[in-house]
Motif scaffolding. Sequence first.
Motif, PDB file in Angstrom:
ATOM      1  N   CYS A 179       1.112  -1.519  -0.098  1.00 51.01           N
ATOM      2  CA  CYS A 179       0.182   0.009  -0.249  1.00 51.01           C
ATOM      3  C   CYS A 179       0.813   1.224  -0.224  1.00 51.01           C
ATOM      4  O   CYS A 179       1.954   1.187   1.054  1.00 51.01           O
ATOM      5  N   TYR A 233       6.228   3.096   2.555  1.00 55.83           N
ATOM      6  CA  TYR A 233       4.392   2.100   1.777  1.00 55.83           C
ATOM      7  C   TYR A 233       4.789   0.834   3.302  1.00 55.83           C
ATOM      8  O   TYR A 233       5.517   0.698   4.055  1.00 55.83           O
ATOM      9  N   THR A 288      -0.093  -4.694   3.509  1.00 54.51           N
ATOM     10  CA  THR A 288      -1.480  -5.683   3.671  1.00 54.51           C
ATOM     11  C   THR A 288      -1.951  -7.008   3.361  1.00 54.51           C
ATOM     12  O   THR A 288      -1.364  -7.826   2.442  1.00 54.51           O
ATOM     13  N   ALA A 316      -6.603  -5.875  -0.354  1.00 52.31           N
ATOM     14  CA  ALA A 316      -6.259  -4.720  -0.982  1.00 52.31           C
ATOM     15  C   ALA A 316      -7.856  -4.154  -0.484  1.00 52.31           C
ATOM     16  O   ALA A 316      -8.964  -4.897  -1.150  1.00 52.31           O
ATOM     17  N   TRP A 347      -4.943   6.052  -1.937  1.00 44.59           N
ATOM     18  CA  TRP A 347      -3.679   4.894  -2.196  1.00 44.59           C
ATOM     19  C   TRP A 347      -3.847   3.970  -3.244  1.00 44.59           C
ATOM     20  O   TRP A 347      -4.879   4.009  -4.015  1.00 44.59           O
ATOM     21  N   TYR A 357      -2.517  -0.471  -3.664  1.00 43.93           N
ATOM     22  CA  TYR A 357      -2.489  -1.420  -3.825  1.00 43.93           C
ATOM     23  C   TYR A 357      -2.227  -2.084  -4.870  1.00 43.93           C
ATOM     24  O   TYR A 357      -2.542  -2.484  -5.711  1.00 43.93           O
TER      25      TYR A 357
END
Length: 301
Positions: free
Chosen positions: A176, A244, A247, A250, A260, A262
Amino acid sequence: MTLQQLRYVASIAEYGSLSKAARELYIAQPSLSKSIAELEKEIQKTLFVRTPRGVLFTDEGTEFLAYARQVLQQMDTLEKRYEIGSVTKHYFTVSSQHYPFASEAFSKVVESVKDELYEFMYIETQTQEIIDNVKSLKSEVGLLYLSPLNSTVIKRVLKEAHLIFEPLFETLPYACMRRNHPLAQKPCLTLPDLAPYPFLTYNQSHSNTYSMSEIILQPLHISKHLIVSDRSSATSLMLYSDAYCITAGAYPGTLHDESWIYIPINGQGKLTVGQIRNEHMMISKLALRFLEALQDIVGDI
């Protein structure tokens, strides 16, 4: 064993001595000592030893104290819930890793009871505390991820705590970053692609092993590392730098949608995000509502 004895043990731990606990409880110290002696005889355990500086709990006493506090907390909740003449009040708590979809689902549960009385708590925290909160019933539901790197350890810890893991969805790990990041135009990434840029993670307990941390992946050689304790700080740092984070999935429909991007990270396998809960507890209507909201959100991703 009585609730009164559990309260006595908790008070002794709080005040550090029998004499101070007796004063706060408005009972004579000999009566308190007698009650504790009867409890220790019943359970055949020594809960603490007396020292010139107060009491020192034994290992068995520390374990007993943890369970006693759980019982007292649940009794307090029960009494508040069914107090004569009281209006029905909803109670619900979730502990989660730092997932934007989780807080969004929680907000939907709040909205569903906006015209009623409630006391809700949403806790973003570390993996071990999520497990501890669900084990102690402080939280009804916990959210965390499993990966090939941590699943063996996490599953063993959950089994020992009498908790169950129920998968919600599988996903690739994603990077991200802000939309004008130098890597933003790439359709997919590898860890070497990310290595030159600041790597942002949430603060992890010093007692955490890698398996119990929230760090999904990390470059082999981190030359620039940003560590934060909350999502607000992470948001600011990534908006105004080339930092960054990695995660589990997304989430374009959540906070700062326009800011943002992803990008999937290839070559690292998939993650399973799921809920944990106590195997001996029936799931509540509010928890079901929360999980349904989660499925609606991740189903749109």
